[in-house]
Design a protein around this motif. Structure first.
Motif, PDB file in Angstrom:
ATOM      1  N   VAL A 125       6.166  18.431   9.132  1.00 12.39           N
ATOM      2  CA  VAL A 125       4.871  17.793   9.325  1.00 12.39           C
ATOM      3  C   VAL A 125       4.103  17.911   8.004  1.00 12.39           C
ATOM      4  O   VAL A 125       4.203  18.904   7.296  1.00 12.39           O
ATOM      5  CB  VAL A 125       4.110  18.444  10.508  1.00 12.39           C
ATOM      6  CG1 VAL A 125       3.783  19.891  10.258  1.00 12.39           C
ATOM      7  CG2 VAL A 125       2.874  17.674  10.874  1.00 12.39           C
ATOM      8  N   SER A 126       3.359  16.868   7.647  1.00 14.69           N
ATOM      9  CA  SER A 126       2.672  16.852   6.354  1.00 14.69           C
ATOM     10  C   SER A 126       1.508  17.833   6.342  1.00 14.69           C
ATOM     11  O   SER A 126       0.949  18.186   7.385  1.00 14.69           O
ATOM     12  CB  SER A 126       2.162  15.445   6.032  1.00 14.69           C
ATOM     13  OG  SER A 126       1.041  15.134   6.833  1.00 14.69           O
ATOM     14  N   ASN A 127       1.133  18.230   5.130  1.00 20.18           N
ATOM     15  CA  ASN A 127      -0.001  19.144   4.971  1.00 20.18           C
ATOM     16  C   ASN A 127      -1.295  18.497   5.450  1.00 20.18           C
ATOM     17  O   ASN A 127      -2.124  19.147   6.082  1.00 20.18           O
ATOM     18  CB  ASN A 127      -0.133  19.568   3.508  1.00 20.18           C
ATOM     19  CG  ASN A 127       1.046  20.374   3.046  1.00 20.18           C
ATOM     20  OD1 ASN A 127       1.685  21.076   3.814  1.00 20.18           O
ATOM     21  ND2 ASN A 127       1.352  20.279   1.765  1.00 20.18           N
ATOM     22  N   VAL A 128      -1.463  17.223   5.164  1.00 21.14           N
ATOM     23  CA  VAL A 128      -2.669  16.510   5.601  1.00 21.14           C
ATOM     24  C   VAL A 128      -2.735  16.481   7.130  1.00 21.14           C
ATOM     25  O   VAL A 128      -3.798  16.691   7.715  1.00 21.14           O
ATOM     26  CB  VAL A 128      -2.709  15.082   5.007  1.00 21.14           C
ATOM     27  CG1 VAL A 128      -3.823  14.257   5.615  1.00 21.14           C
ATOM     28  CG2 VAL A 128      -2.854  15.149   3.494  1.00 21.14           C
ATOM     29  N   ALA A 129      -1.601  16.257   7.781  1.00 22.92           N
ATOM     30  CA  ALA A 129      -1.574  16.253   9.248  1.00 22.92           C
ATOM     31  C   ALA A 129      -1.951  17.625   9.801  1.00 22.92           C
ATOM     32  O   ALA A 129      -2.657  17.720  10.808  1.00 22.92           O
ATOM     33  CB  ALA A 129      -0.198  15.829   9.748  1.00 22.92           C
ATOM     34  N   LEU A 130      -1.505  18.686   9.142  1.00 23.44           N
ATOM     35  CA  LEU A 130      -1.859  20.037   9.589  1.00 23.44           C
ATOM     36  C   LEU A 130      -3.352  20.297   9.439  1.00 23.44           C
ATOM     37  O   LEU A 130      -3.974  20.902  10.327  1.00 23.44           O
ATOM     38  CB  LEU A 130      -1.055  21.088   8.817  1.00 23.44           C
ATOM     39  CG  LEU A 130       0.433  21.127   9.127  1.00 23.44           C
ATOM     40  CD1 LEU A 130       1.134  22.120   8.213  1.00 23.44           C
ATOM     41  CD2 LEU A 130       0.685  21.468  10.581  1.00 23.44           C
ATOM     42  N   ILE A 131      -3.939  19.835   8.341  1.00 24.39           N
ATOM     43  CA  ILE A 131      -5.388  19.989   8.150  1.00 24.39           C
ATOM     44  C   ILE A 131      -6.140  19.191   9.208  1.00 24.39           C
ATOM     45  O   ILE A 131      -7.120  19.657   9.781  1.00 24.39           O
ATOM     46  CB  ILE A 131      -5.812  19.554   6.729  1.00 24.39           C
ATOM     47  CG1 ILE A 131      -5.215  20.494   5.681  1.00 24.39           C
ATOM     48  CG2 ILE A 131      -7.328  19.487   6.590  1.00 24.39           C
ATOM     49  CD1 ILE A 131      -5.734  21.905   5.728  1.00 24.39           C
ATOM     50  N   ASN A 132      -5.656  17.984   9.494  1.00 19.07           N
ATOM     51  CA  ASN A 132      -6.285  17.171  10.547  1.00 19.07           C
ATOM     52  C   ASN A 132      -6.207  17.873  11.898  1.00 19.07           C
ATOM     53  O   ASN A 132      -7.176  17.867  12.664  1.00 19.07           O
ATOM     54  CB  ASN A 132      -5.608  15.805  10.641  1.00 19.07           C
ATOM     55  CG  ASN A 132      -5.917  14.919   9.468  1.00 19.07           C
ATOM     56  OD1 ASN A 132      -6.896  15.098   8.770  1.00 19.07           O
ATOM     57  ND2 ASN A 132      -5.058  13.948   9.227  1.00 19.07           N
ATOM     58  N   LEU A 133      -5.062  18.467  12.208  1.00 19.76           N
ATOM     59  CA  LEU A 133      -4.914  19.183  13.469  1.00 19.76           C
ATOM     60  C   LEU A 133      -5.847  20.390  13.515  1.00 19.76           C
ATOM     61  O   LEU A 133      -6.448  20.670  14.547  1.00 19.76           O
ATOM     62  CB  LEU A 133      -3.458  19.626  13.677  1.00 19.76           C
ATOM     63  CG  LEU A 133      -3.172  20.367  14.982  1.00 19.76           C
ATOM     64  CD1 LEU A 133      -3.507  19.503  16.199  1.00 19.76           C
ATOM     65  CD2 LEU A 133      -1.718  20.811  15.026  1.00 19.76           C
ATOM     66  N   ASN A 134      -5.976  21.081  12.406  1.00 22.45           N
ATOM     67  CA  ASN A 134      -6.890  22.218  12.348  1.00 22.45           C
ATOM     68  C   ASN A 134      -8.322  21.766  12.641  1.00 22.45           C
ATOM     69  O   ASN A 134      -9.042  22.416  13.393  1.00 22.45           O
ATOM     70  CB  ASN A 134      -6.799  22.896  10.977  1.00 22.45           C
ATOM     71  CG  ASN A 134      -7.559  24.189  10.944  1.00 22.45           C
ATOM     72  OD1 ASN A 134      -7.207  25.143  11.618  1.00 22.45           O
ATOM     73  ND2 ASN A 134      -8.616  24.228  10.154  1.00 22.45           N
TER      74      ASN A 134
END
Length: 127
Positions: free
Chosen positions: A44-53
């Motif tokens: 999973v992309s880093n941007v997607a992880l930040i969005n999920l956070n």
């Protein structure tokens, strides 16, 4: 894919009725994102992880009385932070310093990539 599987299981534990499409959207991506990356065995992309956070942070604001779910969400946020830091950190750097730097950097790069800053997330509570 171990991290991705652990993340998805943790989300399902907090939100048992969340669909794969809804999870993809919580990641800030298209509704087929999660299915696509799991089929291709991609991270999973880093941007997607930040969005999920960010998604989880908004959800926590809505749950003032559901402490059990709030603890689950905080656990997921720690899982996300550890994964992002492990992708970027050197062994001798502090966890908090790297997390602050990485999350700020990813948010800025997302704004630059999209050409605008977009709307700030907000929470509306009705009683």
């Amino acid at each position: 894919m171990q991290f991705e599987n652990e993340l998805y299981e943790a989300i399902l534990d907090a939100y048992p009725k969340m669909s794969v499409r809804a999870f993809s959207q919580a990641l800030g991506m298209s509704s087929g994102y999660w299915s696509s990356i799991t089929a291709q065995d991609l991270a999973v992309s880093n941007v997607a992880l930040i969005n999920l956070n960010d998604f989880i942070e908004c959800r926590k604001l809505l749950m003032e009385s559901d402490l059990a779910r709030q603890r689950k969400l905080e656990s997921i946020q720690r899982l996300i932070a550890k994964e992002i830091v492990s992708r970027f950190a050197l062994e001798n750097e502090s966890f908090d310093a790297v997390w602050d730097e990485v999350s700020t950097s990813l948010r800025q790069s997302q704004c630059v990539a999209s050409g605008s800053h977009g709307a700030m997330p907000f929470v509306m509570v009705t009683r």
